[in-house]
Motif scaffolding. Structure first.
Motif, PDB file in Angstrom:
ATOM      1  N   GLY A 177      -6.998  41.316  51.206  1.00 50.74           N
ATOM      2  CA  GLY A 177      -7.199  42.726  50.920  1.00 50.74           C
ATOM      3  C   GLY A 177      -6.094  43.391  50.119  1.00 50.74           C
ATOM      4  N   ALA A 178      -5.351  42.623  49.340  1.00 49.57           N
ATOM      5  CA  ALA A 178      -4.280  43.175  48.510  1.00 49.57           C
ATOM      6  C   ALA A 178      -4.799  43.401  47.096  1.00 49.57           C
ATOM      7  N   ASP A 179      -4.543  44.574  46.546  1.00 47.81           N
ATOM      8  CA  ASP A 179      -5.057  44.907  45.209  1.00 47.81           C
ATOM      9  C   ASP A 179      -4.504  43.992  44.127  1.00 47.81           C
ATOM     10  N   ASN A 180      -3.328  43.431  44.335  1.00 46.98           N
ATOM     11  CA  ASN A 180      -2.690  42.605  43.305  1.00 46.98           C
ATOM     12  C   ASN A 180      -2.928  41.111  43.508  1.00 46.98           C
ATOM     13  N   LEU A 181      -3.808  40.729  44.435  1.00 49.02           N
ATOM     14  CA  LEU A 181      -4.187  39.326  44.612  1.00 49.02           C
ATOM     15  C   LEU A 181      -5.474  39.088  43.835  1.00 49.02           C
ATOM     16  N   ARG A 182      -5.398  38.240  42.795  1.00 50.31           N
ATOM     17  CA  ARG A 182      -6.509  38.069  41.868  1.00 50.31           C
ATOM     18  C   ARG A 182      -6.851  36.596  41.706  1.00 50.31           C
ATOM     19  N   LEU A 183      -7.972  36.369  41.060  1.00 55.24           N
ATOM     20  CA  LEU A 183      -8.495  35.027  40.825  1.00 55.24           C
ATOM     21  C   LEU A 183      -8.049  34.504  39.464  1.00 55.24           C
ATOM     22  N   GLN A 184      -7.505  33.316  39.457  1.00 50.20           N
ATOM     23  CA  GLN A 184      -7.235  32.589  38.218  1.00 50.20           C
ATOM     24  C   GLN A 184      -8.455  31.694  37.978  1.00 50.20           C
ATOM     25  N   PHE A 185      -9.297  32.109  37.036  1.00 53.36           N
ATOM     26  CA  PHE A 185     -10.595  31.458  36.843  1.00 53.36           C
ATOM     27  C   PHE A 185     -10.470  30.426  35.730  1.00 53.36           C
ATOM     28  N   ASP A 186     -10.444  29.176  36.111  1.00 54.64           N
ATOM     29  CA  ASP A 186     -10.342  28.071  35.150  1.00 54.64           C
ATOM     30  C   ASP A 186     -11.737  27.484  34.949  1.00 54.64           C
ATOM     31  N   LEU A 187     -12.273  27.669  33.749  1.00 54.60           N
ATOM     32  CA  LEU A 187     -13.636  27.231  33.462  1.00 54.60           C
ATOM     33  C   LEU A 187     -13.780  25.719  33.525  1.00 54.60           C
ATOM     34  N   TYR A 188     -12.733  24.996  33.187  1.00 55.55           N
ATOM     35  CA  TYR A 188     -12.752  23.535  33.292  1.00 55.55           C
ATOM     36  C   TYR A 188     -12.977  23.103  34.738  1.00 55.55           C
ATOM     37  N   HIS A 189     -12.187  23.637  35.664  1.00 53.38           N
ATOM     38  CA  HIS A 189     -12.332  23.263  37.068  1.00 53.38           C
ATOM     39  C   HIS A 189     -13.679  23.705  37.622  1.00 53.38           C
ATOM     40  N   CYS A 190     -14.101  24.908  37.252  1.00 52.40           N
ATOM     41  CA  CYS A 190     -15.376  25.417  37.761  1.00 52.40           C
ATOM     42  C   CYS A 190     -16.551  24.586  37.262  1.00 52.40           C
ATOM     43  N   GLN A 191     -16.526  24.174  36.000  1.00 49.64           N
ATOM     44  CA  GLN A 191     -17.614  23.356  35.473  1.00 49.64           C
ATOM     45  C   GLN A 191     -17.733  22.043  36.242  1.00 49.64           C
ATOM     46  N   ILE A 192     -16.619  21.419  36.565  1.00 50.13           N
ATOM     47  CA  ILE A 192     -16.645  20.144  37.273  1.00 50.13           C
ATOM     48  C   ILE A 192     -17.163  20.324  38.696  1.00 50.13           C
ATOM     49  N   MET A 193     -16.770  21.391  39.366  1.00 44.53           N
ATOM     50  CA  MET A 193     -17.140  21.584  40.766  1.00 44.53           C
ATOM     51  C   MET A 193     -18.490  22.266  40.956  1.00 44.53           C
ATOM     52  N   GLU A 194     -18.830  23.233  40.045  1.00 45.99           N
ATOM     53  CA  GLU A 194     -19.969  24.101  40.328  1.00 45.99           C
ATOM     54  C   GLU A 194     -20.882  24.368  39.147  1.00 45.99           C
ATOM     55  N   GLY A 195     -20.360  24.351  37.913  1.00 44.38           N
ATOM     56  CA  GLY A 195     -21.181  24.697  36.755  1.00 44.38           C
ATOM     57  C   GLY A 195     -21.570  26.168  36.753  1.00 44.38           C
TER      58      GLY A 195
END
Length: 269
Positions: A177-195
């Motif tokens: 619940g911290a406003d400054n905690l964000r997602l580092q979205f790596d499309l390479y990793h996401c494609q391999i795991m989830e597409g």
């Protein structure tokens, strides 16, 4: 398209010594740089490299534990909380000196060789530790005016990595619940795991603080492999993303030889 590309200096321009890669990146047209870790160099040496090249530091990782021994982060490791807190303080010290607005906390690995029951218990312990450590790190980062990022990493490249899926990361962000905690979205990793990359971007955009790209499956230039990045980056721009896109790939040959894909974004080839 409003896409700003940052060169990952741990992977790009490795034809040069590390401190010379900053200028090489600028000469190729990059205006931002990221890399895995700064700690082999003093903050003063890195600050000089940034100042002399005129490039902006946009991201690096907190200390990950013993990288050479195979450790891949501390944030979820029970019993290592004190070491993680020291890593947060050290990473933020570098971030302050380098003017870096965000740092990434690697989650770490689950224990190898555990049976299913032991692994379930380990996951529960890692999860509790992870949330507690992220609360501390986000708090310290907020005091320093920085964002803290977490990144799901595919378990093919990094077997046993605790954080491997986007929904798992979002659940952690929402739990802390911290406003400054964000997602580092790596499309390479996401494609391999989830597409389903475009739908992931659309759904997760409110949480995304940084984006990274690489070709799949070999992690070469983004125009090599199964992902059609022009369409994805166009959609990312249309969604209103104005952050950096880190080029975290391994060039198939010399870095400059493979930059033709980035010409539409203002880079030299």
């Amino acid at each position: 398209m409003m896409i700003r590309l940052a060169a990952n200096l741990s992977m790009l321009f490795t034809e040069h010594d590390f401190l010379d890669r900053f200028t090489a990146a600028v000469d190729a047209g990059f205006r931002g740089v990221e890399y895995l870790f700064p700690y082999a160099h003093s903050p003063e040496a890195l600050r000089t490299a940034l100042d002399e090249s005129g490039v902006e530091q946009v991201l690096f990782n907190l200390p990950p534990g013993d990288w050479a021994a195979g450790e891949r982060g501390l944030a979820s490791l029970p019993g290592r909380e004190a070491e993680f807190r020291d890593a947060v303080i050290e990473g933020l010290r570098y971030a302050e000196r380098l003017g870096c607005p965000r740092v990434h906390a690697m989650a770490g690995l689950l224990p190898e060789g555990a049976d299913d029951r032991a692994l379930d218990d380990a996951r529960e312990a890692h999860h509790a530790t992870y949330l507690a450590n992220l609360r501390f790190a986000a708090g310290e980062a907020a005091k320093a005016g920085r964002e803290l990022l977490i990144e799901p990493i595919n378990t093919r490249d990094m077997p046993g990595y605790f954080l491997s899926r986007q929904d798992q990361a979002v659940a952690a962000i929402e739990a802390v619940g911290a406003d400054n905690l964000r997602l580092q979205f790596d499309l390479y990793h996401c494609q391999i795991m989830e597409g389903d990359l475009v739908r992931h971007l659309e759904r997760l955009l409110p949480h995304i603080g940084h984006v990274q790209i690489a070709g799949v499956p070999e992690r070469h230039e983004p125009n090599i492999g199964e992902v059609h990045y022009p369409a994805i980056l166009e959609r990312l721009s249309a969604l209103g993303y104005r952050g950096w896109v880190g080029c975290e790939y391994r060039p198939a040959a010399a870095t400059r030889d493979g930059l033709g894909w980035a010409r539409p974004f203002g880079l030299a080839s």
